[in-house]
Enzyme design. Structure first.
Site, PDB file in Angstrom:
ATOM      1  NE  ARG A 128      -4.314  -1.414   0.346  1.00  0.00           N
ATOM      2  CZ  ARG A 128      -5.352  -1.267   1.155  1.00  0.00           C
ATOM      3  NH1 ARG A 128      -5.409  -0.261   1.992  1.00  0.00           N
ATOM      4  NH2 ARG A 128      -6.327  -2.131   1.137  1.00  0.00           N
ATOM      5  NE  ARG A 131      -7.193   5.567   2.772  1.00  0.00           N
ATOM      6  CZ  ARG A 131      -8.044   4.730   3.343  1.00  0.00           C
ATOM      7  NH1 ARG A 131      -9.279   5.104   3.551  1.00  0.00           N
ATOM      8  NH2 ARG A 131      -7.662   3.537   3.710  1.00  0.00           N
ATOM      9  NE  ARG A 157      -9.399   9.917  -1.876  1.00  0.00           N
ATOM     10  CZ  ARG A 157      -9.614   9.551  -0.623  1.00  0.00           C
ATOM     11  NH1 ARG A 157      -9.715   8.274  -0.321  1.00  0.00           N
ATOM     12  NH2 ARG A 157      -9.710  10.442   0.327  1.00  0.00           N
ATOM     13  CG  ASP A 205      -8.966  -2.641  -4.246  1.00  0.00           C
ATOM     14  OD1 ASP A 205      -8.363  -2.017  -3.367  1.00  0.00           O
ATOM     15  OD2 ASP A 205      -9.769  -3.566  -3.997  1.00  0.00           O
ATOM     16  CE1 TYR A 248     -13.049  -6.848   1.748  1.00  0.00           C
ATOM     17  CE2 TYR A 248     -11.580  -8.564   0.976  1.00  0.00           C
ATOM     18  CZ  TYR A 248     -11.823  -7.476   1.783  1.00  0.00           C
ATOM     19  OH  TYR A 248     -10.846  -7.013   2.622  1.00  0.00           O
TER      20      TYR A 248
HETATM   21  O1  CP3 Z   1       0.110  -1.389  -2.575  1.00  0.00           O
HETATM   22  C1  CP3 Z   1      -0.222  -0.452  -3.332  1.00  0.00           C
HETATM   23  O2  CP3 Z   1       0.197   0.716  -3.217  1.00  0.00           O
HETATM   24  C2  CP3 Z   1      -1.095  -0.787  -4.536  1.00  0.00           C
HETATM   25  C3  CP3 Z   1      -2.475  -0.566  -4.394  1.00  0.00           C
HETATM   26  C4  CP3 Z   1      -3.406  -1.494  -3.607  1.00  0.00           C
HETATM   27  C5  CP3 Z   1      -4.646  -1.025  -3.115  1.00  0.00           C
HETATM   28  N1  CP3 Z   1      -5.338  -2.069  -2.613  1.00  0.00           N
HETATM   29  C6  CP3 Z   1      -5.103   0.372  -3.198  1.00  0.00           C
HETATM   30  C7  CP3 Z   1      -6.192   0.825  -2.316  1.00  0.00           C
HETATM   31  C8  CP3 Z   1      -3.341  -2.866  -3.313  1.00  0.00           C
HETATM   32  C9  CP3 Z   1      -2.205  -3.854  -3.563  1.00  0.00           C
HETATM   33  C10 CP3 Z   1      -4.583  -3.226  -2.687  1.00  0.00           C
HETATM   34  C11 CP3 Z   1      -4.917  -4.596  -2.269  1.00  0.00           C
HETATM   35  C12 CP3 Z   1      -6.138  -4.824  -1.475  1.00  0.00           C
HETATM   36  N2  CP3 Z   1      -7.354  -4.222  -1.588  1.00  0.00           N
HETATM   37  C13 CP3 Z   1      -6.253  -5.841  -0.505  1.00  0.00           C
HETATM   38  C14 CP3 Z   1      -5.198  -6.844  -0.140  1.00  0.00           C
HETATM   39  C15 CP3 Z   1      -4.136  -6.262   0.711  1.00  0.00           C
HETATM   40  C16 CP3 Z   1      -4.569  -5.869   2.095  1.00  0.00           C
HETATM   41  O3  CP3 Z   1      -4.397  -4.682   2.398  1.00  0.00           O
HETATM   42  O4  CP3 Z   1      -5.018  -6.730   2.823  1.00  0.00           O
HETATM   43  C17 CP3 Z   1      -7.568  -5.781   0.016  1.00  0.00           C
HETATM   44  C18 CP3 Z   1      -8.138  -6.660   1.105  1.00  0.00           C
HETATM   45  C19 CP3 Z   1      -8.248  -4.764  -0.695  1.00  0.00           C
HETATM   46  C20 CP3 Z   1      -9.686  -4.394  -0.565  1.00  0.00           C
HETATM   47  C21 CP3 Z   1      -9.832  -2.985  -0.152  1.00  0.00           C
HETATM   48  N3  CP3 Z   1      -9.567  -1.902  -0.961  1.00  0.00           N
HETATM   49  C22 CP3 Z   1     -10.265  -2.512   1.101  1.00  0.00           C
HETATM   50  C23 CP3 Z   1     -10.635  -3.386   2.282  1.00  0.00           C
HETATM   51  C24 CP3 Z   1     -10.240  -1.114   1.017  1.00  0.00           C
HETATM   52  C25 CP3 Z   1     -10.726  -0.136   2.052  1.00  0.00           C
HETATM   53  C26 CP3 Z   1      -9.890  -0.169   3.257  1.00  0.00           C
HETATM   54  C27 CP3 Z   1      -8.944   0.968   3.250  1.00  0.00           C
HETATM   55  O5  CP3 Z   1      -7.755   0.768   3.501  1.00  0.00           O
HETATM   56  O6  CP3 Z   1      -9.456   2.064   3.019  1.00  0.00           O
HETATM   57  C28 CP3 Z   1      -9.767  -0.739  -0.268  1.00  0.00           C
HETATM   58  C29 CP3 Z   1      -9.546   0.608  -0.799  1.00  0.00           C
HETATM   59  C30 CP3 Z   1      -8.163   0.965  -1.241  1.00  0.00           C
HETATM   60  N4  CP3 Z   1      -7.376   0.187  -2.049  1.00  0.00           N
HETATM   61  C31 CP3 Z   1      -7.475   2.179  -0.975  1.00  0.00           C
HETATM   62  C32 CP3 Z   1      -6.244   2.110  -1.653  1.00  0.00           C
HETATM   63  C33 CP3 Z   1      -5.182   3.176  -1.747  1.00  0.00           C
HETATM   64  C34 CP3 Z   1      -8.027   3.344  -0.174  1.00  0.00           C
HETATM   65  C35 CP3 Z   1      -9.098   3.981  -0.969  1.00  0.00           C
HETATM   66  C36 CP3 Z   1      -9.122   5.479  -0.849  1.00  0.00           C
HETATM   67  O7  CP3 Z   1      -8.244   6.150  -1.418  1.00  0.00           O
HETATM   68  O8  CP3 Z   1     -10.048   5.960  -0.215  1.00  0.00           O
END
Ligand code: CP3
Length: 354
Positions: A27, A31, A40, A77, A154
């Site tokens: 990640r 944010r 964003r 994602d 999910y």
């Molecule tokens: O690593 C990186 O920089 C690449 C981008 C990336 C995102 N999501 C961007 C993201 C990667 C590799 C993921 C994987 C992901 N997404 C997983 C597996 C890894 C983990 O963290 O367990 C999972 C379970 C998700 C599903 C997901 N996407 C959730 C549960 C959420 C909301 C929770 C949160 O952290 O806000 C997201 C949204 C998300 N994916 C964001 C980002 C940058 C935040 C969204 C925003 O900008 O508001």
């Protein structure tokens, strides 16, 4: 084909000698970075960032501009696959991901299409090629997908969950239906990751964020078995180089030996396992990626440096380690603390490679 200027991440994944331990952060584009929040806001939403190759490229590059990282990760994602299966992904502010449709019955599973990346997810492969072009050989690009089990949680729950009530009920009551869904997901993931590799991803990681909530027997049957199918179905060499595969199951400390036997190249481990202990158990089968507790980044830069030193010492000398956090970086981390973390790895690790 542009020459790769920094390949220590790819070398370490194959346990080849390097000058220092490579580092990236799960990640890393997100944010906690003010420039990410600005992008964003300009794009409109998180999904607008993912679906527009120029925005996806812009935010992928942001952490690389700040820190001496050894890899870039595609900005996207894991939930793009269920979205392409017509479940209607959306994000509600502060509530995480949600689906308009959930998968609860045999008929729901029968209605799920297998994803065809070329037609359904071309925005992802377009982002991969745009980012590869922009990187211009600076560092390798990682592609990724969720594991079938993690995606299924999910899809059945309709979003994030604490108790996995519906998905576990389905798994125990209707194992055949669950298997049918996981089978469709595994085929979709294989197609998706191979398309990312063909578009330019130089390593791939499978995120099994929720494998660790399963029992010992259920983990093998419902999570690992499908990751094994994926490992077997992936393109392993492209552009004249091996494309390493990293498996990351959060909470899988007790299953590392079995995971290492899948034929993957590396395992991601969380912070509940000691990395030196993990190394002695997997031997020279796989490289190890991890594993600092992301919450250490809330502590002072001095404390962060101590923790980096102790993880490096625990792994010890020699190749096969990729430094990372044990899970994604939290949104409230101070970017200067992430900098202290990465710089500590850069400064303290060369002594382990002499
Ligand atoms: O690593 C990186 O920089 C690449 C981008 C990336 C995102 N999501 C961007 C993201 C990667 C590799 C993921 C994987 C992901 N997404 C997983 C597996 C890894 C983990 O963290 O367990 C999972 C379970 C998700 C599903 C997901 N996407 C959730 C549960 C959420 C909301 C929770 C949160 O952290 O806000 C997201 C949204 C998300 N994916 C964001 C980002 C940058 C935040 C969204 C925003 O900008 O508001």
């Amino acid at each position: 084909m542009t020459e790769l200027k920094n390949d220590r991440f790819l070398k370490a994944l194959l346990r080849e000698p390097v000058d220092r331990t490579p580092i990236w952060m799960m990640r890393q584009a997100g944010r906690y970075l003010p420039e990410y929040r600005a992008s964003r806001a300009t794009a409109g939403s998180f999904m607008d960032l993912c679906m527009n190759a120029d925005f996806a490229c812009e935010v992928t590059m942001q952490p690389l501009e700040r820190y001496p990282l050894d890899a870039a990760i595609l900005f996207s994602d894991i939930l793009t696959i269920p979205d392409a299966m017509n479940l209607g992904l959306y994000f509600e502010t502060g509530e995480g991901p949600k689906f308009k449709k959930v998968v609860r019955t045999e008929a729901d599973v029968d209605a799920l299409p297998i994803v065809n990346t070329a037609s359904d997810l071309s925005y992802v492969t377009k982002a991969v090629s745009t980012i590869r072009h922009e990187l211009n050989g600076r560092v390798p690009l990682i592609g990724f997908s969720g594991s079938p089990w993690t995606l299924a949680t999910y899809m059945v729950e309709g979003g994030s969950s604490k108790d996995f009530r519906h998905v576990k009920a389905m798994m125990y009551n209707q194992p055949e239906v669950m298997h049918q869904m996981l089978h469709k997901l595994a085929l979709s993931v294989i197609d998706y990751l191979n398309a990312q590799i063909k578009a330019g991803a130089q390593a791939v990681q499978i995120f099994d964020t929720w494998g660790g909530v399963l029992s010992h027997a259920a983990y093998k049957e419902f999570s690992l078995q499908y990751m094994q199918q994926i490992v077997d179905g992936l393109i392993r060499e492209h552009e004249g180089r091996r494309v390493p595969v990293i498996l990351f199951t959060k909470g899988a400390g007790q299953w590392l030996e079995t995971m290492a036997n899948t034929g993957c190249d590396a395992l991601g481990i969380d912070w509940t396992t000691d990395i030196g202990n993990a190394r002695s158990r997997v031997g020279d089968k796989v490289a190890l990626q991890g594993n600092m507790d992301p919450s250490v980044l809330y502590a002072s830069p001095e404390r962060i440096r101590e923790e980096v030193a102790s993880i490096l010492a625990s792994y010890g000398k020699g190749a096969g380690q990729i430094f990372n956090l044990g899970h994604g970086i939290h949104q409230f981390v101070n970017p200067d603390h992430a900098k202290a973390f990465i710089e500590a790895v850069v400064e303290l690790s060369p002594q382990y490679h002499k």
